[in-house]
Design an enzyme around this catalytic site. Structure first.
Site, mmCIF file in Angstrom:
data_model
loop_
_atom_site.group_PDB
_atom_site.id
_atom_site.type_symbol
_atom_site.label_atom_id
_atom_site.label_comp_id
_atom_site.label_asym_id
_atom_site.label_seq_id
_atom_site.Cartn_x
_atom_site.Cartn_y
_atom_site.Cartn_z
ATOM 1 N N ASP A 74 78.781 150.288 52.491
ATOM 2 C CA ASP A 74 77.015 149.405 52.689
ATOM 3 C C ASP A 74 76.485 149.174 51.527
ATOM 4 O O ASP A 74 76.983 149.585 50.543
ATOM 5 C CB ASP A 74 76.418 149.941 53.695
ATOM 6 C CG ASP A 74 75.835 151.939 52.584
ATOM 7 O OD1 ASP A 74 75.592 153.099 53.513
ATOM 8 O OD2 ASP A 74 76.361 151.809 51.890
ATOM 9 N N ASN A 148 68.829 161.632 59.255
ATOM 10 C CA ASN A 148 68.081 161.554 60.648
ATOM 11 C C ASN A 148 69.591 161.012 60.896
ATOM 12 O O ASN A 148 70.233 160.413 62.479
ATOM 13 C CB ASN A 148 67.598 160.170 60.678
ATOM 14 C CG ASN A 148 67.280 158.659 59.876
ATOM 15 O OD1 ASN A 148 69.380 159.156 59.468
ATOM 16 N ND2 ASN A 148 67.314 158.037 60.449
ATOM 17 N N HIS A 150 71.994 158.915 60.197
ATOM 18 C CA HIS A 150 72.822 157.981 59.729
ATOM 19 C C HIS A 150 74.219 158.019 59.171
ATOM 20 O O HIS A 150 74.381 159.395 58.170
ATOM 21 C CB HIS A 150 71.606 156.641 59.457
ATOM 22 C CG HIS A 150 71.323 157.135 58.016
ATOM 23 N ND1 HIS A 150 70.170 156.672 57.641
ATOM 24 C CD2 HIS A 150 72.911 157.241 56.548
ATOM 25 C CE1 HIS A 150 70.364 157.326 56.161
ATOM 26 N NE2 HIS A 150 71.741 156.925 55.984
ATOM 27 N N GLU A 155 71.643 153.469 61.709
ATOM 28 C CA GLU A 155 70.582 154.120 62.115
ATOM 29 C C GLU A 155 70.652 155.056 63.484
ATOM 30 O O GLU A 155 71.237 154.119 64.598
ATOM 31 C CB GLU A 155 69.226 153.327 61.859
ATOM 32 C CG GLU A 155 69.016 153.569 59.859
ATOM 33 C CD GLU A 155 68.743 154.582 59.225
ATOM 34 O OE1 GLU A 155 69.136 155.541 59.716
ATOM 35 O OE2 GLU A 155 68.100 153.999 58.096
HETATM 36 C C1 GLP Z 1 72.349 156.895 52.092
HETATM 37 C C2 GLP Z 1 73.583 156.147 52.862
HETATM 38 C C3 GLP Z 1 74.182 156.251 53.228
HETATM 39 C C4 GLP Z 1 74.286 157.851 52.571
HETATM 40 C C5 GLP Z 1 73.217 158.338 52.784
HETATM 41 C C6 GLP Z 1 73.125 160.198 52.824
HETATM 42 O O1 GLP Z 1 71.042 156.035 53.554
HETATM 43 N N1 GLP Z 1 73.782 155.015 52.984
HETATM 44 O O2 GLP Z 1 75.409 155.955 52.906
HETATM 45 O O3 GLP Z 1 75.482 158.511 53.090
HETATM 46 O O4 GLP Z 1 72.115 157.754 52.660
HETATM 47 O O5 GLP Z 1 73.127 160.234 51.383
HETATM 48 P P1 GLP Z 1 73.058 160.907 50.414
HETATM 49 O O6 GLP Z 1 74.104 161.298 49.334
HETATM 50 O O7 GLP Z 1 71.691 160.692 48.563
HETATM 51 O O8 GLP Z 1 71.487 162.140 50.393
#
Ligand code: GLP
Length: 251
Positions: A74, A148, A150, A155
């Site tokens: 992303d 959440n 995702h 989402e």
């Molecule tokens: C972000 C990214 C995801 C990521 C998730 C968890 O928003 N879009 O690709 O896996 O949130 O992030 P983190 O590893 O910092 O908890």
């Protein structure tokens, strides 16, 4: 968790070291046997240590990385690539540049990420799907887990067959990302992103899900206790994938 193999570690460092070693082994096997390996990358805090160790392993190895490709999940819409908060900048700093510096056989043009600056997102999304197909699909996709549920920026409410597209970023996600990456200022966090879809992610041959820290305990428990996929918690679509390995420090 019938279709998921869960590997539980006593620390984030152990989780990261094992995930890095097993990812390296998969890359080495692919390059040696198929003369190609396509690794899907996630952003966020969780995979950072794993990437650091993986790059050390790839740098110490004598592997020819000319047929090693990466695809990020992303990218924010509207951040220029020279903005240090763009995922492009994050990946250049954390992954592509250190890898190139230590193993020059890696081709920076093989580091793929959606272009958040594009003026035509429809074309950008379709092109991204096309390039993934052209290299023969993703061999191993690294995933993190949003609080959440995702995965990437899919989402709650995302369809199980969704493809690479522009999505709205939930307020909860923008708040969490503001705290972690935007000095707590949610007004700096874009409201939209280009993300690989759930359908795109599920086409990866193998998936590694990294889940670390108390903040993920609740959502991880929900994933473990849900047998039927539901759009309310997009991570549950991983139930439909035959080869998911979970690396976690949540006992
Ligand atoms: C972000 C990214 C995801 C990521 C998730 C968890 O928003 N879009 O690709 O896996 O949130 O992030 P983190 O590893 O910092 O908890």
């Amino acid at each position: 968790m019938d279709n998921m193999e869960i590997k539980t570690f006593s620390s984030y460092e152990d989780l990261s070291r094992t995930a890095a070693q097993e990812t390296f082994d998969a890359i080495k096997h692919g390059l040696t046997n198929d003369n190609k390996f396509v690794l899907g990358l996630a952003t966020g805090a969780t995979p950072v240590a794993m990437y650091r160790i993986l790059i050390q392993l790839l740098s110490e190895s004598t592997l020819d990385l000319s047929q090693f490709y990466t695809f990020n999940l992303d990218e924010y819409v509207g951040l220029t690539r020279d903005n240090p908060r763009s995922y492009y900048a994050e990946m250049m700093e954390q992954f592509w540049k250190p890898l190139k510096d230590n193993n020059p056989t890696f081709n920076l043009d093989h580091g793929n990420i959606p272009n958040g600056e594009t003026f035509d997102t429809e074309i950008e999304c379709n092109t991204y799907e096309e390039i993934i197909k052209q290299v023969g699909g993703i061999d191993l996709q690294i995933l993190g887990l949003g609080t959440n549920g995702h995965i990437a920026f899919n989402e709650p409410g995302s369809a199980g067959d969704s493809r690479t597209r522009v999505v709205a970023i939930d307020e909860e996600t923008r708040k969490v990302n503001a705290e972690k990456f935007f000095d707590g200022d949610i007004s700096k966090v874009p409201t939209q992103a280009i993300t690989m879809g759930i359908g795109t992610i599920l086409e990866a041959k193998n998936i590694s899900l990294l889940v670390s820290g108390e903040s993920k305990r609740e959502i991880f428990d929900k994933l473990k206790n849900t047998t039927e996929p539901t759009a309310d918690n997009p991570s549950t679509f991983l139930r439909n994938h035959p080869r998911v390995t979970v690396y976690t420090d949540i006992a």
